[in-house]
Design an enzyme around this catalytic site. Sequence first.
Site, mmCIF file in Angstrom:
data_model
loop_
_atom_site.group_PDB
_atom_site.id
_atom_site.type_symbol
_atom_site.label_atom_id
_atom_site.label_comp_id
_atom_site.label_asym_id
_atom_site.label_seq_id
_atom_site.Cartn_x
_atom_site.Cartn_y
_atom_site.Cartn_z
ATOM 1 N N CYS A 110 17.195 9.839 -17.254
ATOM 2 C CA CYS A 110 18.063 9.118 -18.188
ATOM 3 C C CYS A 110 18.727 10.081 -19.167
ATOM 4 O O CYS A 110 18.056 10.835 -19.871
ATOM 5 C CB CYS A 110 17.272 8.073 -18.964
ATOM 6 S SG CYS A 110 18.309 7.142 -20.113
ATOM 7 N N HIS A 177 19.289 11.030 -8.439
ATOM 8 C CA HIS A 177 20.623 10.556 -8.799
ATOM 9 C C HIS A 177 21.580 11.728 -8.646
ATOM 10 O O HIS A 177 21.376 12.770 -9.264
ATOM 11 C CB HIS A 177 20.615 10.035 -10.234
ATOM 12 C CG HIS A 177 21.909 9.425 -10.666
ATOM 13 N ND1 HIS A 177 22.045 8.704 -11.831
ATOM 14 C CD2 HIS A 177 23.139 9.408 -10.085
ATOM 15 C CE1 HIS A 177 23.300 8.300 -11.948
ATOM 16 N NE2 HIS A 177 23.970 8.718 -10.891
ATOM 17 N N ARG A 233 24.980 0.339 -10.417
ATOM 18 C CA ARG A 233 26.160 -0.453 -10.801
ATOM 19 C C ARG A 233 26.636 -1.403 -9.706
ATOM 20 O O ARG A 233 27.048 -2.523 -9.989
ATOM 21 C CB ARG A 233 27.310 0.480 -11.207
ATOM 22 C CG ARG A 233 27.109 1.163 -12.557
ATOM 23 C CD ARG A 233 28.219 2.173 -12.819
ATOM 24 N NE ARG A 233 28.252 3.205 -11.794
ATOM 25 C CZ ARG A 233 29.333 3.909 -11.463
ATOM 26 N NH1 ARG A 233 30.481 3.674 -12.066
ATOM 27 N NH2 ARG A 233 29.278 4.844 -10.533
#
Length: 325
Positions: A110, A177, A233
């Site tokens: 994050c 990610h 998303r």
Amino acid sequence: MDYQNKLVLAPMVRVGTLPFRLLAAEYGADITYGEEIIDHKMVKCERKVNEYIGCTDFVEKGTENVVFRTCYEERNRVIFQIGTSDAVRALTAAQIVCKDVAAIDVNMGCPKSFSISGGMGAALLNKPELIHDILTTLKRNLSCPVTCKIRLLKSSQDTVELARRIEKTGVSALAVHGRKVADRPRDPAKWSEIADVVSALSIPVIANGDVFDYGDFARIKAATGASSVMVARGALWNASVFSPEGKVHWEEVKREYVRKSILWDNDIKSTKHTLKEMIMHYSCLELPEGKGVIKSENLADIAKLYGEERYYQFVNENRFSSNGS
């Protein structure tokens, strides 16, 4: 837990609550991550069976504040993601919840200032010793699988080196990610750098980044060689992205989310935040629907806005009668 050929709902703050996880699973998600919960918060919680709703709540002691809500139905697929910068505290938090979830995941990706300033999330990427300490402590003391999620480092070589160190701790899988900390969502995900990690490891790698349609699952797998694929998303905008039959109209998805939020008595702030994110992708918050969501003060208001008053009434009357009140 098996991490091969899985479609995975990514952890999303204020979005990944029980109704949204169940919505994603209904459309085809095999594994669903909860929103990141900070260890400081979780260690103050006690486990309570909520017979009124039919779920298990982790409630901050001395308050009505539900920090994490789950149910038996998702027991074998929900991943509890923890935000931490301390091995002992991470273990204390994980031990409270581990019997009710499929696995524990440590957030190491994050980029938000809240996480980084607390030494959590992406701040851990520069602290391989601390990463080792946290993951080995969890691995040695928990009976459930332990995983973690990272971002790309400055160079592909650095990412591979860190990933190898993580693999040595004995984690069951690693989610990557395909963006660096400084990258923004509009910057394309670097699938080739995820591929470098996949080829260097023997544990399953879960690829994350730029998955917006069902066809993207196959594309990112082919490009990276990853065992499984995670979507954030794309799922937030339309949770039916997981469906092999193709996307359901977003209006229907929203309505189903509203019904699940009513059924599981979801936190109104989380419900509103998720609906606003859904609306903003396809429409505009300045239109009547968006304004209606912003003005809503409770789930009854949301039910009225989406024409679900009768469902709201039915759910609440049934709860009332089934609890013998």
